[in-house]
Design a protein around this motif. Sequence first.
Motif, mmCIF file in Angstrom:
data_model
loop_
_atom_site.group_PDB
_atom_site.id
_atom_site.type_symbol
_atom_site.label_atom_id
_atom_site.label_comp_id
_atom_site.label_asym_id
_atom_site.label_seq_id
_atom_site.Cartn_x
_atom_site.Cartn_y
_atom_site.Cartn_z
ATOM 1 N N ARG A 133 0.848 -1.190 0.000
ATOM 2 C CA ARG A 133 0.000 0.000 0.000
ATOM 3 C C ARG A 133 0.882 1.237 0.000
ATOM 4 O O ARG A 133 1.871 1.318 0.730
ATOM 5 C CB ARG A 133 -0.907 -0.009 1.240
ATOM 6 C CG ARG A 133 -2.081 0.951 1.141
ATOM 7 C CD ARG A 133 -2.979 0.861 2.365
ATOM 8 N NE ARG A 133 -3.619 -0.446 2.497
ATOM 9 C CZ ARG A 133 -4.555 -0.715 3.410
ATOM 10 N NH1 ARG A 133 -4.947 0.223 4.261
ATOM 11 N NH2 ARG A 133 -5.091 -1.924 3.469
ATOM 12 N N LEU A 134 0.524 2.215 -0.831
ATOM 13 C CA LEU A 134 1.274 3.467 -0.876
ATOM 14 C C LEU A 134 0.386 4.577 -1.408
ATOM 15 O O LEU A 134 -0.583 4.334 -2.118
ATOM 16 C CB LEU A 134 2.524 3.333 -1.755
ATOM 17 C CG LEU A 134 2.357 3.144 -3.266
ATOM 18 C CD1 LEU A 134 3.643 3.564 -3.990
ATOM 19 C CD2 LEU A 134 2.024 1.698 -3.620
ATOM 20 N N GLY A 135 0.745 5.803 -1.036
ATOM 21 C CA GLY A 135 0.001 6.970 -1.482
ATOM 22 C C GLY A 135 -0.888 7.530 -0.385
ATOM 23 O O GLY A 135 -1.240 6.829 0.568
ATOM 24 N N LEU A 195 10.347 4.143 -8.949
ATOM 25 C CA LEU A 195 11.480 4.833 -9.560
ATOM 26 C C LEU A 195 11.094 6.235 -10.023
ATOM 27 O O LEU A 195 11.847 7.194 -9.841
ATOM 28 C CB LEU A 195 12.003 4.029 -10.751
ATOM 29 C CG LEU A 195 12.886 2.821 -10.441
ATOM 30 C CD1 LEU A 195 13.068 1.956 -11.681
ATOM 31 C CD2 LEU A 195 14.242 3.264 -9.896
ATOM 32 N N SER A 196 9.924 6.363 -10.610
ATOM 33 C CA SER A 196 9.451 7.660 -11.074
ATOM 34 C C SER A 196 9.281 8.625 -9.908
ATOM 35 O O SER A 196 9.666 9.795 -9.991
ATOM 36 C CB SER A 196 8.128 7.495 -11.822
ATOM 37 O OG SER A 196 7.562 8.738 -12.145
ATOM 38 N N LEU A 197 8.732 8.149 -8.798
ATOM 39 C CA LEU A 197 8.499 9.015 -7.640
ATOM 40 C C LEU A 197 9.809 9.541 -7.054
ATOM 41 O O LEU A 197 9.928 10.732 -6.743
ATOM 42 C CB LEU A 197 7.727 8.248 -6.566
ATOM 43 C CG LEU A 197 6.255 7.940 -6.861
ATOM 44 C CD1 LEU A 197 5.701 6.951 -5.847
ATOM 45 C CD2 LEU A 197 5.427 9.220 -6.857
ATOM 46 N N THR A 198 10.810 8.685 -6.913
ATOM 47 C CA THR A 198 12.041 9.095 -6.229
ATOM 48 C C THR A 198 13.028 9.784 -7.152
ATOM 49 O O THR A 198 13.958 10.445 -6.677
ATOM 50 C CB THR A 198 12.716 7.892 -5.549
ATOM 51 O OG1 THR A 198 12.894 6.850 -6.512
ATOM 52 C CG2 THR A 198 11.874 7.371 -4.397
ATOM 53 N N ASN A 199 12.829 9.634 -8.461
ATOM 54 C CA ASN A 199 13.725 10.298 -9.412
ATOM 55 C C ASN A 199 13.052 11.466 -10.125
ATOM 56 O O ASN A 199 13.647 12.065 -11.024
ATOM 57 C CB ASN A 199 14.240 9.284 -10.439
ATOM 58 C CG ASN A 199 15.230 8.302 -9.839
ATOM 59 O OD1 ASN A 199 16.384 8.628 -9.602
ATOM 60 N ND2 ASN A 199 14.761 7.097 -9.569
ATOM 61 N N SER A 200 11.821 11.768 -9.722
ATOM 62 C CA SER A 200 11.051 12.861 -10.343
ATOM 63 C C SER A 200 11.048 12.745 -11.860
ATOM 64 O O SER A 200 11.184 13.729 -12.583
ATOM 65 C CB SER A 200 11.618 14.224 -9.915
ATOM 66 O OG SER A 200 11.521 14.378 -8.514
ATOM 67 N N SER A 201 10.910 11.516 -12.332
ATOM 68 C CA SER A 201 10.871 11.261 -13.773
ATOM 69 C C SER A 201 9.437 10.990 -14.208
ATOM 70 O O SER A 201 8.592 10.587 -13.404
ATOM 71 C CB SER A 201 11.765 10.075 -14.126
ATOM 72 O OG SER A 201 11.393 8.926 -13.395
ATOM 73 N N SER A 244 3.570 13.052 -14.688
ATOM 74 C CA SER A 244 4.250 13.220 -13.411
ATOM 75 C C SER A 244 3.526 12.400 -12.354
ATOM 76 O O SER A 244 2.301 12.502 -12.210
ATOM 77 C CB SER A 244 4.262 14.704 -13.020
ATOM 78 O OG SER A 244 4.829 14.874 -11.731
ATOM 79 N N THR A 245 4.256 11.584 -11.623
ATOM 80 C CA THR A 245 3.607 10.633 -10.727
ATOM 81 C C THR A 245 3.427 11.133 -9.296
ATOM 82 O O THR A 245 2.606 10.585 -8.560
ATOM 83 C CB THR A 245 4.388 9.304 -10.693
ATOM 84 O OG1 THR A 245 5.760 9.566 -10.387
ATOM 85 C CG2 THR A 245 4.289 8.603 -12.035
ATOM 86 N N LEU A 246 4.175 12.172 -8.887
ATOM 87 C CA LEU A 246 4.003 12.650 -7.518
ATOM 88 C C LEU A 246 2.579 13.149 -7.265
ATOM 89 O O LEU A 246 2.013 12.861 -6.201
ATOM 90 C CB LEU A 246 5.026 13.734 -7.183
ATOM 91 C CG LEU A 246 5.084 14.140 -5.703
ATOM 92 C CD1 LEU A 246 5.444 12.947 -4.818
ATOM 93 C CD2 LEU A 246 6.098 15.272 -5.494
ATOM 94 N N SER A 261 -2.733 11.964 -4.553
ATOM 95 C CA SER A 261 -4.187 11.939 -4.734
ATOM 96 C C SER A 261 -4.780 10.539 -4.687
ATOM 97 O O SER A 261 -6.001 10.385 -4.637
ATOM 98 C CB SER A 261 -4.561 12.592 -6.076
ATOM 99 O OG SER A 261 -3.995 11.891 -7.168
ATOM 100 N N VAL A 262 -3.923 9.506 -4.697
ATOM 101 C CA VAL A 262 -4.405 8.126 -4.771
ATOM 102 C C VAL A 262 -3.725 7.265 -3.717
ATOM 103 O O VAL A 262 -2.503 7.326 -3.544
ATOM 104 C CB VAL A 262 -4.120 7.514 -6.162
ATOM 105 C CG1 VAL A 262 -4.574 6.056 -6.218
ATOM 106 C CG2 VAL A 262 -4.794 8.321 -7.266
#
Length: 395
Positions: free
Chosen positions: A147-149, A181-187, A193-195, A200-201
């Motif tokens: 679970r995350l978010g 990976l996207s969250l921690t690398n701001s990719s 954008s996944t942040l 929101s989820v």
Amino acid sequence: MKVRVRSGDSFWYYSQLFQIPLNLITDSNPDLNPANLQVGQEIQIPGYIDKFYSIKRGDTFWKLSAIGNMSVDALMLLNQNVNPNQLKAGENILLPVRVTSPIVNGKREYDYHVLQDDLNQLKKIYPFININSVGKSVLGLPIQEIRLGNGPKKVQMNASFHANEWITTSILMSYLNTYLLSLTNSSLIRGISTLPLYNSVELTLIPMVNPDGVNLVLNGPPGEFRESVIKMNNGSTDFNDWKANIRGIDLNNQYLAKWEIEKERKKPKAPSPRDYPGDAPLTEPEAIAMENLARSLPFDRMLAFHTQGKEFYWGYEGFEPPESKRLADEFERVSGYKAVCYIDSHAGYRDWFIQEFRRPGFTIELGKGVNPLPLSQFDEIYEDVLGIFLASLYM
């Protein structure tokens, strides 16, 4: 990666120092008060690992920081007992290393042991994820939930209800790794954008609903069930066609959505490698765990990953809400998979979820061919369905 608080340090400073979103650091340290950090407290920094480095003649923290594209203070934070002005050749220090490539290798036979190893590594690198057991299989294996978010929208995804569809687990775990990976690398992932999605989820994943069955298909029968499963399998030790749990019950025919119809018309009338709904609904611990999960954490939408057909099902008996059609149209657009509203099937987890909660539920049939699908299809499936994974979060 773990660091120890110095005088004047803060979560905000660590966020700037390591270029990690502040809320990921906060969520990685839920038991600490960011406004009252104490010197010496241990802090987890997500998206990094540390590794030993042996000092060479002429090395300095400034030289190492330039070579490794890292801050000098990051080195000093990790090496608080080292005098940067008196480095000695052969002395070991720690270097912070940003994780920029996947841990999960989905292109292999993905049994419960592999899943556990990957979850342990992901939790170490991304401590803002929560890993819990929502129940146990017949053989006592924990049915793991990730679970995350932090958002109000709740999205649930699950895989490997059916044993010989284990590639769904490796696909889902690969999507999780891509997201982290996207969250921690701001990719970005496909320009997204996944942040904002994280904020929101709340995403919850059950990557392997049927661990006993998956292990049976990939590794053969366990000792205590060896005789019974070989007998159910017509004497064969080839379990590639096995869909059921270890007791020969089809977990996706266990739910109270016209279960009696499936019971009547399914050909197996006793425990079998596939399609037997059981003697009654919800007799199996794996099916019960999934029902309890849905009742304890009401999802706004649910995606069940199966194989095969390159299509997905999104309606049940008219109980699906109007939102389901909107989502189905987007899923079809981003994946090329065919959207099918109704099929002649009952007693599945998606059927029950839509009927019980009147919320969007989907069965995503990955790939095409004969189960278990070959790993040669992994890349194609991953690319085709990645859009559905993302759309389920941003829609």
